[in-house]
Design a protein around this motif. Sequence first.
Motif, PDB file in Angstrom:
ATOM      1  N   GLN A  28      -0.428   3.339   0.872  1.00 19.48           N
ATOM      2  CA  GLN A  28       0.862   3.970   0.623  1.00 19.48           C
ATOM      3  C   GLN A  28       1.473   5.231   0.956  1.00 19.48           C
ATOM      4  O   GLN A  28       2.217   5.614   0.853  1.00 19.48           O
ATOM      5  CB  GLN A  28       1.180   3.014  -0.425  1.00 19.48           C
ATOM      6  N   GLU A  40       3.944   7.148   3.071  1.00 19.80           N
ATOM      7  CA  GLU A  40       4.790   8.581   2.567  1.00 19.80           C
ATOM      8  C   GLU A  40       4.749   9.368   3.436  1.00 19.80           C
ATOM      9  O   GLU A  40       6.622   9.837   3.337  1.00 19.80           O
ATOM     10  CB  GLU A  40       4.725   8.017   0.996  1.00 19.80           C
ATOM     11  N   TYR A  90      11.665  10.100   2.379  1.00 18.70           N
ATOM     12  CA  TYR A  90      11.067   8.617   1.619  1.00 18.70           C
ATOM     13  C   TYR A  90      11.829   7.913   0.486  1.00 18.70           C
ATOM     14  O   TYR A  90      11.959   8.453  -0.265  1.00 18.70           O
ATOM     15  CB  TYR A  90       9.385   8.765   1.132  1.00 18.70           C
ATOM     16  N   LYS A 130      11.699   5.424  -2.127  1.00 13.17           N
ATOM     17  CA  LYS A 130      10.892   4.350  -2.702  1.00 13.17           C
ATOM     18  C   LYS A 130      12.216   3.265  -3.293  1.00 13.17           C
ATOM     19  O   LYS A 130      12.746   2.901  -3.501  1.00 13.17           O
ATOM     20  CB  LYS A 130      10.443   5.232  -4.754  1.00 13.17           C
ATOM     21  N   GLU A 173       8.685   0.498  -7.596  1.00  9.71           N
ATOM     22  CA  GLU A 173       7.364   1.343  -6.521  1.00  9.71           C
ATOM     23  C   GLU A 173       6.412   2.442  -7.481  1.00  9.71           C
ATOM     24  O   GLU A 173       5.068   1.375  -7.251  1.00  9.71           O
ATOM     25  CB  GLU A 173       7.589   1.421  -5.364  1.00  9.71           C
ATOM     26  N   ASP A 174       6.651   2.250  -8.350  1.00  9.38           N
ATOM     27  CA  ASP A 174       6.177   3.771  -8.776  1.00  9.38           C
ATOM     28  C   ASP A 174       4.739   2.162 -10.416  1.00  9.38           C
ATOM     29  O   ASP A 174       3.921   2.456  -9.874  1.00  9.38           O
ATOM     30  CB  ASP A 174       6.182   4.099 -10.608  1.00  9.38           C
ATOM     31  N   SER A 184       2.305   0.703  -8.002  1.00 12.78           N
ATOM     32  CA  SER A 184       1.229   1.778  -7.623  1.00 12.78           C
ATOM     33  C   SER A 184       0.337   1.510  -8.674  1.00 12.78           C
ATOM     34  O   SER A 184      -0.730   2.127  -8.483  1.00 12.78           O
ATOM     35  CB  SER A 184       2.088   3.048  -7.315  1.00 12.78           C
TER      36      SER A 184
END
Length: 381
Positions: free
Chosen positions: A252, A256, A266, A268, A272-273, A276
Amino acid sequence: MNTSPEAFDSIRPYRDEEVEEVLERLAEDQEFLTALLRFKFPRLANSFLAPLLRRVISQLLKKRLAKIHSVHDLQLYVAGYMARMLATTTQGFNVDGLEELDKNQSYLFISNHRDIAMDPALVNYALHTEGMNTVRIAIGDNLLQKPWVTDLMRLNKSFIVKRSAKGVREMMNSFKLLSEYIHHSLKDENHSIWIAQREGRAKNGIDHTDPAIIKMFGMAKKKSEMPPAEVLASLNIVPVALSYEYDPLGVQKSREVVTKEQEGEYAKAEFEDILSIAQGISGFKGRVQVAFGKPLTAEDMPTPDAAAKAVDEQIRRLYRLFPSNYLALEALDELGDMAVPEFDTATRAAFNEQLAACPQEYRKQWLTMYANPVKNYLRRL
């Protein structure tokens, strides 16, 4: 510094007397329950069974959390999960340097930044296993996209860095309040702090401290009150090097970086965080090390730039290089005159298996991310 403790209410972690109410709120939060459902049973998250499953999860949560009445109770509960996570996602967890620190002293730990949740969690677990108090964790408000995320983080001793502040005046006020809170925690409450050396994870494997973060530490004091070097020395800054043999988010991160290089930006995806964070926790990490450095002195930090370099130098020396780092450099054909260890067939096969999981278009960046720590250690960046 004349700021009253109440001034920190908008950014501080939750206190013991707030824990039960927040846990009750979380156990009823539909978005939180949906997130748990998606994580545990992704195929059922959008099915007709979803409402029933959310109610079941809610009841299970209430039952499991009924014995938690304080932040300490919660962290002991989390420590059990940390032990199991390390047993299943790593091939060894090593801690160095804690024997040199005073268990009764508060410290400002500044570490390199590779994983949103695991970095401070590993520091905390290392401290916990040595019988030391865990840290309060600096977390950017860009990660707090939902009220339940904010609740979870503040329950686990996180305090908020307001990066979303608009305008110079608002930003300066928020950073000054943050600086004052850090001083208050360390000096008035004797409670240690963890903060990353820079905003955002190092996606290229290069660990450098942002001097702006060091400058923020000094904003709580006027120059007329205390020289800047003495202000920094009073915080007991300790660099920490976090080393992962394999990064669960390597693909990932590489995607990015490549996307930014090719398209200029990029974007997100939503949550997404948060995804992650989940992948960083559950993904394979190989061997992991947390190495604590020595407290910096006023002589180390005559200026913020010098302080940042002093942090970088300790992290450079403390960072553990794994076979994955050398093998990445070899795969890039950039060993040159470097003397590297010999690796057996099994070690090479494990590395090649990780590399094969990375799409071809991101492999050079993936290899670069692993190779850069070697170059940094040898001062060849």
